[in-house]
Design an enzyme around this catalytic site. Structure first.
Site, mmCIF file in Angstrom:
data_model
loop_
_atom_site.group_PDB
_atom_site.id
_atom_site.type_symbol
_atom_site.label_atom_id
_atom_site.label_comp_id
_atom_site.label_asym_id
_atom_site.label_seq_id
_atom_site.Cartn_x
_atom_site.Cartn_y
_atom_site.Cartn_z
ATOM 1 N N CYS A 48 -4.819 -2.986 2.876
ATOM 2 C CA CYS A 48 -4.548 -2.896 4.316
ATOM 3 C C CYS A 48 -5.768 -3.192 5.190
ATOM 4 O O CYS A 48 -6.153 -4.327 5.360
ATOM 5 C CB CYS A 48 -3.913 -1.550 4.651
ATOM 6 S SG CYS A 48 -3.153 -1.601 6.293
ATOM 7 N N GLU A 71 -6.047 8.766 7.665
ATOM 8 C CA GLU A 71 -6.571 8.339 6.353
ATOM 9 C C GLU A 71 -7.937 8.946 6.072
ATOM 10 O O GLU A 71 -8.243 9.282 4.928
ATOM 11 C CB GLU A 71 -6.636 6.817 6.269
ATOM 12 C CG GLU A 71 -5.272 6.184 6.116
ATOM 13 C CD GLU A 71 -5.361 4.740 5.705
ATOM 14 O OE1 GLU A 71 -5.918 4.436 4.655
ATOM 15 O OE2 GLU A 71 -4.856 3.897 6.482
ATOM 16 N N ASN A 117 -7.009 6.175 -1.844
ATOM 17 C CA ASN A 117 -5.913 5.262 -1.542
ATOM 18 C C ASN A 117 -6.110 4.081 -2.506
ATOM 19 O O ASN A 117 -7.029 3.274 -2.332
ATOM 20 C CB ASN A 117 -6.009 4.831 -0.075
ATOM 21 C CG ASN A 117 -4.813 4.021 0.369
ATOM 22 O OD1 ASN A 117 -4.087 3.464 -0.450
ATOM 23 N ND2 ASN A 117 -4.619 3.945 1.676
ATOM 24 N N LYS A 169 -9.364 1.943 -1.992
ATOM 25 C CA LYS A 169 -9.588 1.403 -0.634
ATOM 26 C C LYS A 169 -10.949 1.811 -0.092
ATOM 27 O O LYS A 169 -11.273 3.007 -0.009
ATOM 28 C CB LYS A 169 -8.475 1.906 0.279
ATOM 29 C CG LYS A 169 -8.463 1.318 1.678
ATOM 30 C CD LYS A 169 -7.218 1.821 2.419
ATOM 31 C CE LYS A 169 -7.046 1.222 3.794
ATOM 32 N NZ LYS A 169 -5.795 1.690 4.434
ATOM 33 N N ASN A 202 0.274 -1.092 5.447
ATOM 34 C CA ASN A 202 1.190 -0.352 6.339
ATOM 35 C C ASN A 202 0.539 -0.427 7.709
ATOM 36 O O ASN A 202 -0.412 0.314 7.987
ATOM 37 C CB ASN A 202 1.262 1.132 5.969
ATOM 38 C CG ASN A 202 2.061 1.438 4.722
ATOM 39 O OD1 ASN A 202 3.197 1.879 4.790
ATOM 40 N ND2 ASN A 202 1.448 1.232 3.566
ATOM 41 N N GLU A 249 0.860 -1.205 0.000
ATOM 42 C CA GLU A 249 0.000 0.000 0.000
ATOM 43 C C GLU A 249 0.892 1.251 0.000
ATOM 44 O O GLU A 249 1.941 1.269 0.650
ATOM 45 C CB GLU A 249 -0.829 -0.020 1.296
ATOM 46 C CG GLU A 249 -1.656 1.230 1.560
ATOM 47 C CD GLU A 249 -2.246 1.260 2.986
ATOM 48 O OE1 GLU A 249 -1.601 0.741 3.932
ATOM 49 O OE2 GLU A 249 -3.352 1.814 3.142
HETATM 50 N N1 CDT Z 1 -2.984 1.422 6.501
HETATM 51 C C1 CDT Z 1 -3.913 0.832 7.273
HETATM 52 O O1 CDT Z 1 -5.053 0.644 6.857
HETATM 53 N N2 CDT Z 1 -3.537 0.497 8.514
HETATM 54 C C2 CDT Z 1 -4.460 -0.051 9.451
HETATM 55 C C3 CDT Z 1 -4.113 0.420 10.807
HETATM 56 C C4 CDT Z 1 -5.294 0.426 11.628
HETATM 57 S S1 CDT Z 1 -5.086 1.359 13.066
HETATM 58 C C5 CDT Z 1 -5.816 2.877 12.698
HETATM 59 C C6 CDT Z 1 -4.513 -1.560 9.441
HETATM 60 O O2 CDT Z 1 -5.619 -2.102 9.411
HETATM 61 O O3 CDT Z 1 -3.487 -2.228 9.511
#
Ligand code: CDT
Length: 311
Positions: free
Chosen positions: A169, A143, A107, A124, A194, A47
């Site tokens: 993600c 985000e 995204n 996304k 990420n 991502e």
């Molecule tokens: N990038 C991303 O979607 N990261 C989320 C972190 C969640 S915590 C706000 C994840 O689901 O890994």
């Protein structure tokens, strides 16, 4: 004859705020070379692969964040990646921040075919985090400030020799993500992520729990929809903020067939037999025979929890 996609999960180590696109694209090309040398024909990157994970940085002026976005794909910085993929005859997928000509922010991830043409786009859907600066959190996850929810759904495409879908993600934590693709017969889901190694709202939830939830989500999605899942991390410490890593490939039986155990740039290559999806799809997860949609109405009628239906 097995239907094989030899896929490379191309993990990126940390990208610092100051590292430019040209440098990152150089790293991605090196990973593509490594993947090609190991026999891969499809390389999957994380991502927001082209930059640091910028949603951790608060810009009071929303427009100031536009420097993290791509107004064209390919653009001048990414063209060498497309040229390299075409020269090697490699298909690829990677994520980036998309700024559309009419000013929308997504995204996004794409599938690029072996000739270097963009074959598919996904935006996304499940955006985590918050809109405003939150002083209660150990780190920001903005985000919802910088992106709009994806408007393309979860399509599946005929790609390479199979049926391929994308997610990004946080999408991987939601069973709906996989099931909508499962209902289109998906055979391989590719997704980048990420994930900060600490929960910004629960300091005690560290890396072990985070990796557990990651594996649990991806393995369940793969098994319950009888599909391969290729999940690719950005890993390591970006300007003092640690991303947990955990790049892995899961088979249609829900088992992890390979995992990267470091936080640097690296590839994990696996020859995925798409016909291995048949057993699950034709037996316990033969949706046409076993699903009872008359009982699933709440799934699309309600977003949040409402009154119980029983007494
Ligand atoms: N990038 C991303 O979607 N990261 C989320 C972190 C969640 S915590 C706000 C994840 O689901 O890994």
């Amino acid at each position: 004859m097995p239907r094989l996609i030899t896929v490379a999960a191309a993990q990126l180590g940390p990208i610092q705020k100051a590292e430019n696109r040209q440098s990152v694209v150089g790293r991605m090309i090196a990973l593509m070379d490594a993947a090609h040398a190991q026999g891969a024909t499809f390389v999957v990157y994380p991502e927001l692969a082209l930059t640091t994970f910028f949603p951790r940085w608060y810009h009071e002026d929303r427009a100031a964040a536009d420097s993290w976005f791509e107004a064209a794909m390919p653009g001048p910085a990414t063209q060498p990646l497309f040229d390299k993929a075409k020269a090697l005859g490699m298909a690829m997928s990677f994520g980036y921040a998309e700024l559309t000509p009419d000013g929308h922010h997504f995204n996004t991830s794409i599938l690029v075919d072996r000739k270097g043409n963009i074959a598919a786009k996904y935006r996304k859907v499940h955006l985590p985090g918050h809109v405003e600066f939150d002083p209660e959190r150990t780190h920001q996850h903005l985000e919802k400030r910088y992106f709009e929810p994806g408007d393309l759904g979860f399509p599946v495409w005929r790609f390479e020799d199979g049926l391929v879908g994308m997610a990004i993600c946080n999408d991987r934590r939601w069973p709906e993500t996989y099931r909508v693709m499962g209902l289109q017969g998906v055979e391989m889901v590719v997704l980048g992520f990420n994930t900060p190694s600490v929960n910004s709202q629960r300091a005690g939830e560290g890396m072990a729990d985070r990796l557990f939830h990651h594996r649990l989500s991806v393995q369940a999605g793969a098994y319950q929809n009888a599909t391969w899942v290729v999940a690719v991390a950005k890993a390591g410490t970006e300007d003092g903020h640690h991303l947990m890593g955990g790049t892995l490939i899961v088979d249609p039986n829900g088992k992890i067939v390979g995992e990267i155990d470091h936080e640097a740039d690296g590839v994990l290559v696996h020859a995925c037999d798409l016909d291995e999806t048949r057993f699950g799809k034709d037996t316990i997860f033969d949706f046409a025979r076993h699903r009872r949609v008359e009982h699933y109405g709440l799934i699309t009628e309600r977003t949040g929890v409402g009154a119980p239906l029983g007494r």
